[in-house]
Motif scaffolding. Sequence first.
Motif, mmCIF file in Angstrom:
data_model
loop_
_atom_site.group_PDB
_atom_site.id
_atom_site.type_symbol
_atom_site.label_atom_id
_atom_site.label_comp_id
_atom_site.label_asym_id
_atom_site.label_seq_id
_atom_site.Cartn_x
_atom_site.Cartn_y
_atom_site.Cartn_z
ATOM 1 N N VAL B 32 74.326 56.417 -16.745
ATOM 2 C CA VAL B 32 73.402 55.311 -16.977
ATOM 3 C C VAL B 32 72.909 55.463 -18.408
ATOM 4 N N ARG B 33 73.024 54.393 -19.171
ATOM 5 C CA ARG B 33 72.572 54.428 -20.557
ATOM 6 C C ARG B 33 71.248 53.706 -20.704
ATOM 7 N N GLU B 34 70.619 53.973 -21.835
ATOM 8 C CA GLU B 34 69.316 53.398 -22.135
ATOM 9 C C GLU B 34 69.330 51.871 -21.962
ATOM 10 N N GLY B 35 68.389 51.363 -21.183
ATOM 11 C CA GLY B 35 68.259 49.917 -21.028
ATOM 12 C C GLY B 35 69.273 49.271 -20.099
ATOM 13 N N ASP B 36 70.163 50.063 -19.515
ATOM 14 C CA ASP B 36 71.150 49.515 -18.579
ATOM 15 C C ASP B 36 70.499 49.165 -17.246
ATOM 16 N N VAL B 37 71.008 48.160 -16.592
ATOM 17 C CA VAL B 37 70.677 47.948 -15.191
ATOM 18 C C VAL B 37 71.976 48.151 -14.427
ATOM 19 N N LEU B 38 72.056 49.299 -13.772
ATOM 20 C CA LEU B 38 73.287 49.630 -13.062
ATOM 21 C C LEU B 38 73.150 49.210 -11.607
ATOM 22 N N GLY B 39 73.999 48.328 -11.162
ATOM 23 C CA GLY B 39 73.983 47.937 -9.762
ATOM 24 C C GLY B 39 74.960 48.800 -8.985
ATOM 25 N N ILE B 40 74.500 49.380 -7.879
ATOM 26 C CA ILE B 40 75.435 50.076 -7.001
ATOM 27 C C ILE B 40 75.579 49.205 -5.759
ATOM 28 N N VAL B 41 76.794 48.729 -5.531
ATOM 29 C CA VAL B 41 76.993 47.809 -4.420
ATOM 30 C C VAL B 41 77.901 48.464 -3.391
ATOM 31 N N GLY B 42 77.626 48.209 -2.127
ATOM 32 C CA GLY B 42 78.431 48.796 -1.066
ATOM 33 C C GLY B 42 77.849 48.413 0.270
ATOM 34 N N GLU B 43 78.636 48.607 1.327
ATOM 35 C CA GLU B 43 78.161 48.249 2.660
ATOM 36 C C GLU B 43 77.398 49.424 3.256
ATOM 37 N N SER B 44 76.864 49.227 4.465
ATOM 38 C CA SER B 44 76.149 50.338 5.076
ATOM 39 C C SER B 44 77.129 51.485 5.301
ATOM 40 N N GLY B 45 76.692 52.691 4.989
ATOM 41 C CA GLY B 45 77.552 53.847 5.153
ATOM 42 C C GLY B 45 78.490 54.087 3.988
ATOM 43 N N GLY B 217 75.199 38.684 -4.975
ATOM 44 C CA GLY B 217 74.404 37.709 -5.707
ATOM 45 C C GLY B 217 73.305 38.397 -6.505
ATOM 46 N N VAL B 218 72.616 39.333 -5.863
ATOM 47 C CA VAL B 218 71.536 40.057 -6.535
ATOM 48 C C VAL B 218 72.096 40.856 -7.709
ATOM 49 N N ILE B 219 73.260 41.475 -7.493
ATOM 50 C CA ILE B 219 73.906 42.249 -8.556
ATOM 51 C C ILE B 219 74.190 41.356 -9.759
ATOM 52 N N ALA B 220 74.798 40.193 -9.498
ATOM 53 C CA ALA B 220 75.166 39.293 -10.590
ATOM 54 C C ALA B 220 73.934 38.822 -11.344
ATOM 55 N N GLU B 221 72.854 38.694 -10.607
ATOM 56 C CA GLU B 221 71.608 38.179 -11.154
ATOM 57 C C GLU B 221 70.975 39.146 -12.173
ATOM 58 N N VAL B 222 70.979 40.445 -11.892
ATOM 59 C CA VAL B 222 70.207 41.359 -12.742
ATOM 60 C C VAL B 222 70.995 42.471 -13.432
ATOM 61 N N SER B 223 72.182 42.826 -12.937
ATOM 62 C CA SER B 223 72.824 44.027 -13.469
ATOM 63 C C SER B 223 73.531 43.786 -14.784
ATOM 64 N N THR B 224 73.668 44.872 -15.551
ATOM 65 C CA THR B 224 74.550 44.839 -16.712
ATOM 66 C C THR B 224 75.847 45.572 -16.382
ATOM 67 N N HIS B 225 75.730 46.597 -15.530
ATOM 68 C CA HIS B 225 76.893 47.375 -15.122
ATOM 69 C C HIS B 225 76.916 47.492 -13.598
ATOM 70 N N VAL B 226 78.108 47.708 -13.050
ATOM 71 C CA VAL B 226 78.227 47.766 -11.599
ATOM 72 C C VAL B 226 79.115 48.931 -11.180
ATOM 73 N N VAL B 227 78.697 49.600 -10.087
ATOM 74 C CA VAL B 227 79.525 50.604 -9.439
ATOM 75 C C VAL B 227 79.765 50.109 -8.021
ATOM 76 N N VAL B 228 81.024 50.021 -7.596
ATOM 77 C CA VAL B 228 81.325 49.574 -6.239
ATOM 78 C C VAL B 228 81.679 50.800 -5.404
ATOM 79 N N MET B 229 80.927 51.024 -4.328
ATOM 80 C CA MET B 229 81.182 52.209 -3.500
ATOM 81 C C MET B 229 81.747 51.829 -2.140
ATOM 82 N N TYR B 230 82.571 52.712 -1.602
ATOM 83 C CA TYR B 230 83.114 52.514 -0.257
ATOM 84 C C TYR B 230 83.485 53.879 0.298
ATOM 85 N N GLY B 231 83.082 54.154 1.514
ATOM 86 C CA GLY B 231 83.441 55.414 2.169
ATOM 87 C C GLY B 231 83.072 56.645 1.360
ATOM 88 N N GLY B 232 81.932 56.608 0.660
ATOM 89 C CA GLY B 232 81.468 57.776 -0.069
ATOM 90 C C GLY B 232 82.105 57.975 -1.427
#
Lengths: 400, 338
Positions: B32-45, B217-232
């Motif tokens: 995570v860099r200065e001023g970044d908004v990192l979105g972590i997106v993923g389903e439950s679990g 939708g929330v991610i697109a709205e505020v993030s600058t960067h995104v991490v997509v997680m699945y199965g850990g």
Amino acid sequence: MDELRKPLLEVRNLKKYFDKSRGFFKKDKRILTAVDGINLHIYRGETFGLVGESGCGKSTTGRTIVKLYEPTDGEILFEGVDLATIREKDMLPYRRKIQMIFQDPYASLNSRMTVTDIIAEGIVTHNIFKDHEDPAAATQEKIFELLESVGLKREHANRYPHEFSGGQRQRIGIARALAVDPELIICDEPISALDVSIQAQVVNMLQDFQKKFNLTYLFIAHDLSMVKYISDRIGVMYIGKMMEIATSDELYDKPLHPYTKALLSSIPVPDPNNPNKGSRIVLEGDVPSPINPKEGCRFASRCRYAGLTMAKKDFPGSFSDALIGKISIKTIFNPETKEIVISENKVITDLTAKLIDELGFKEVIVGKEDCFTKTPELVEVRKEHFVACHYVKEINADIL
Amino acid sequence: MKKKILEVNNVKTSFFTHLGEVQAVRGVSFDVREGDVLGIVGESGSGKSVTSLSIMNLIEEPGKIKEGSIIFDGVDLTKLSNKEMSEYRGNEIAMIFQDPMTSLNPVYTIKNQMIEVIRRHTDLSKEEALVRAKELLTMVGIPDPEHQIHDYPHQFSGGMRQRALIATAISCSPTLLIADEPTTALDVTIQAQILELLKSIQKQTKMSIILITHDLGVIAEVSTHVVVMYGGLIMEKGTVEDIFYRHQHPYTQGLYKSIPKTTKKDKERLIPIEGSPPDLLKPPKGCPFSPRCPYAMKICLEKQAPLHVISDTHSSACWLQSPEAPDVEGFTKTKEAK
């Protein structure tokens, strides 16, 4: 739209109040108006979406239609028969024709019953196979068939709900609803508890069954993009009142009610370069309480169009006299002491009016008279497009 | 290049339950860099919340950070004692949770709770702390903080509680704010208010934010960067444009196709991801998404793909990006593997 189409379900002036009175002999009267006189009709084979924020009465509406709650007032006409006044013993055939799918797939299945028992319950209660030579075998065959049609396997029939994931449980809930050949299914937030990737599976399945069995859906949800996707027509509720009804495309293209406009612009769009990103209408404040609501439009306290600026120079006589009895839209602070002169949505008394005048305010934003004193009726402003707002023409001058 | 605030390196967090080891996070790395908004997106679990709790060092028994390092300001947070860590919590890294009611103590007023936090991390007097608390409440848009600060949490609505929590979280001007599903429990009009608030605070204070959510939708709205997680595991990471317009992982693609787009006129049928998420008690040997993946190859079932670099900002953990993979329309191959 087919002019001759007859509604399968017609709800007229439906009310459901809950008595929350407190105190000795319940002297402190508190009536929660969960549903306060709504009208809607659903045609056979269509999906009617009901949206609104939590506490707006959308779930209560669904539950009152199947008479899980006794309606306080109004008519629920199903195929022309008023379910609101029908005797309980005559209700049974309609309980078969109207089924429900619930939000929480964990709470809505009895954990001590196997999948077979859960699905069979309705078939047995309604004697679906009474003319069949071997009802038990027919029931079992029907259950297998249903399980396969909702994407489960035959061998799942003897398992218990805890052995399934959320998405699979919701499939069992759907199989249970379909088991008795219903005509109308009330889907009360059927996908809200599911993961995003599973939601689409369930929605697609509901659509396939609709086509196959000519089902009619009342789809209650707060996920506005999913409601738009699945519904033919949509009703927007706010604190027990219907604010707007229109076809799904028209509602999202040309929302006419100020609340619908704000609600739709609040949906986060999954597109980082969405051109409308900056033009969002952010509503101020919170949803007011549905307990003992005052006359007037329920949305007035948060509506950007309900305010009227009164400038001192327009009242050469007495500014304070003009202010008396008006409603202050914003909280007014004393510029020196920072104390509140009047909080938002309060009626200006003669004392506060004098004070406001003395403090030298040049203008005050007050509520429009009719927004705060007269409840707007739901009227058809365009074809199949109903809106409950006094100023709908002024606000949408470009369209209407 | 902006300064790195946080570096998460190959973190593995497991919960040792009676049923066995639940491998919630199985090797996650991101910056995570200065001023970044990192979105972590993923389903439950998917491990997104456990990742954030690991950063805060809030993993409790029977859970444990098994491996990896979390470098914040040159210090490895995983090596710190609870006492040392509390210097960072609140001061440097603050967190807000999904359910604002459970994060507030119901028997203390908002005032007491805010002053407690402010005084723990600063040397302000009680009176000064009260003034600061009121300033913060004004900043997050609580009407009439003069009076409302004396209220108890139950007298606040859900949106106001979340505002009060945000006010408390930013009270010590943290460098990093972790927001775990901050708007999931709220209505959409209130969600819009809170997202606007987070954006404006971020602009004013220049702090970095990690935003955890399942809502694209929330991610697109505020993030600058995104991490997509699945199965850990991380399936794909990149800038918000990389993830929304140039997604390369079949899971990201599937997720994107399974949500309805309100902007589109025609109602094209949703394309769901068939099957259900993996059981983290016995995660699959290869790629966790392979059982649900329409493109799965033999190697996918045997071995998890490394993060293949697609551009300076964008990488995807899929074998389709490997130079040896067959050509499939819509997928780019990497020039180098990380």
